[in-house]
Design a protein around this motif. Structure first.
Motif, short mmCIF file in Angstrom:
data_model
loop_
_atom_site.label_atom_id
_atom_site.label_comp_id
_atom_site.label_asym_id
_atom_site.label_seq_id
_atom_site.Cartn_x
_atom_site.Cartn_y
_atom_site.Cartn_z
N LEU A 1 0.84 10.09 -3.86
CA LEU A 1 0.28 8.78 -3.70
C LEU A 1 1.63 8.00 -3.19
O LEU A 1 1.40 7.17 -2.13
CB LEU A 1 0.67 8.51 -5.63
N ALA A 2 2.82 8.80 -2.86
CA ALA A 2 3.71 8.06 -2.06
C ALA A 2 3.33 8.18 -0.52
O ALA A 2 3.24 7.76 0.57
CB ALA A 2 4.92 8.86 -2.31
N GLU B 1 -0.39 1.82 -10.45
CA GLU B 1 -0.31 3.33 -10.02
C GLU B 1 -1.01 4.46 -10.77
O GLU B 1 -1.26 5.19 -10.64
CB GLU B 1 0.77 3.09 -10.31
N LYS C 1 -5.14 2.97 -1.93
CA LYS C 1 -4.54 2.16 -1.71
C LYS C 1 -4.65 0.83 -2.87
O LYS C 1 -4.10 -0.28 -2.41
CB LYS C 1 -4.49 1.97 -0.24
N THR D 1 0.32 8.84 0.68
CA THR D 1 -1.01 7.66 0.55
C THR D 1 -1.09 6.36 1.08
O THR D 1 -0.96 5.31 1.75
CB THR D 1 -1.92 7.71 -0.38
N THR D 2 0.59 5.78 0.31
CA THR D 2 0.72 4.51 0.30
C THR D 2 1.84 3.97 1.75
O THR D 2 1.85 2.82 1.58
CB THR D 2 1.40 4.03 -1.01
N ARG D 3 2.25 4.99 1.92
CA ARG D 3 3.04 5.10 2.74
C ARG D 3 1.99 4.59 4.54
O ARG D 3 2.84 4.31 5.34
CB ARG D 3 3.87 5.84 3.77
N ALA E 1 -4.49 4.89 -9.25
CA ALA E 1 -4.60 5.65 -8.50
C ALA E 1 -4.27 6.88 -8.11
O ALA E 1 -5.03 7.98 -7.52
CB ALA E 1 -3.42 5.03 -6.86
N GLU F 1 -1.60 4.87 6.59
CA GLU F 1 -2.84 4.18 6.98
C GLU F 1 -3.64 5.26 7.15
O GLU F 1 -3.84 5.57 8.09
CB GLU F 1 -2.95 2.92 7.56
#
Length: 224
Positions: A126-127, A93, A88, A129-131, A96, A133
């Motif tokens: 990644l998507a 990108e 995060k 993890t990004t969304r 990450a 917490e």
């Protein structure tokens, strides 16, 4: 059928891990019983001392293994939490994706994946993890049940080693019966391991028996 009662604690332990604990317990017990033959030739075998030592050793290592499992579980979850925080806070990108690729490598796994498919996997992670917490996950009741199961498995493997001494009066015959029973259980453990993993059961049983005896020989030779 789902396990019930005391057997339900084994549901939280991976079959491979469970068989590994059984193997470890058998090796510990065999180290005592095979090593005692050296004592028998030089000083004479004291059955009571052998029984107490075998049970005590496996009980102690059952506790140690259970504690190590608990620590390992805590470490694994802390590492995953740190990983997702790194993802995060990555500068871009590409950085990450590199973190995820390093933590979840495709190379060296029994999976032949195309580079594009591997990249799609990392982009999906990644998507997610990004969304999401990152949150810490404490030890759960299932984790403690698995630790108790490990203690029981390692401790229980001492029973086949000591039962012959209660059924056979002659110490030499009882010792031979104990060793034979433990060696047979090494084969059974390897056989069961292959059944779970999709290997060749008989071949795995023979391999596990030879490996177990080799490790026991090392332990005895080093005074363990």
């Amino acid at each position: 059928m789902k396990p019930t009662g005391i057997f339900s604690i084994f549901e939280n332990l991976d079959p491979g891990d469970a068989l590994g604990e059984v193997l470890f317990g058998l090796i510990m017990a065999l180290t005592w019983t095979i090593g005692s033959r050296l004592v028998l030739r030089e000083e004479g075998l004291v059955v009571r001392d052998l029984v107490v030592a075998t049970i005590g050793c496996n009980l102690a290592w059952g506790i140690i293994d259970a504690v190590l499992f608990t620590l390992g579980t805590t470490f694994f979850r802390s590492r995953r939490l740190r990983l997702f925080r790194q993802v995060k806070t990555a500068r871009d990108e590409g950085a990450a994706l590199a973190v995820l690729a390093k933590e979840f490598p495709i190379e060296g796994t029994p999976l032949s994946a195309k580079p594009a498919d591997a990249e799609a996997l990392y982009r999906s992670l990644l998507a997610l993890t990004t969304r999401a917490e990152p949150v810490g996950v404490p030890l759960t009741r299932d984790d403690l049940s698995a630790a108790i199961a490990i203690f029981i498995l390692v401790s229980a493997t001492a029973l086949p080693a000591v039962v012959p001494f209660f059924l056979i009066d002659d110490a030499n015959r009882a010792l031979r019966a104990s060793n034979f029973l433990l060696i047979a259980l090494l084969f059974v453990t390897g056989y069961a391991w292959a059944r779970f993993s999709g290997g060749r059961p008989f071949y795995a049983g023979i391999t596990m028996t030879c490996l177990g005896l080799f490790l026991v020989a090392i332990a005895v030779a080093l005074g363990g």
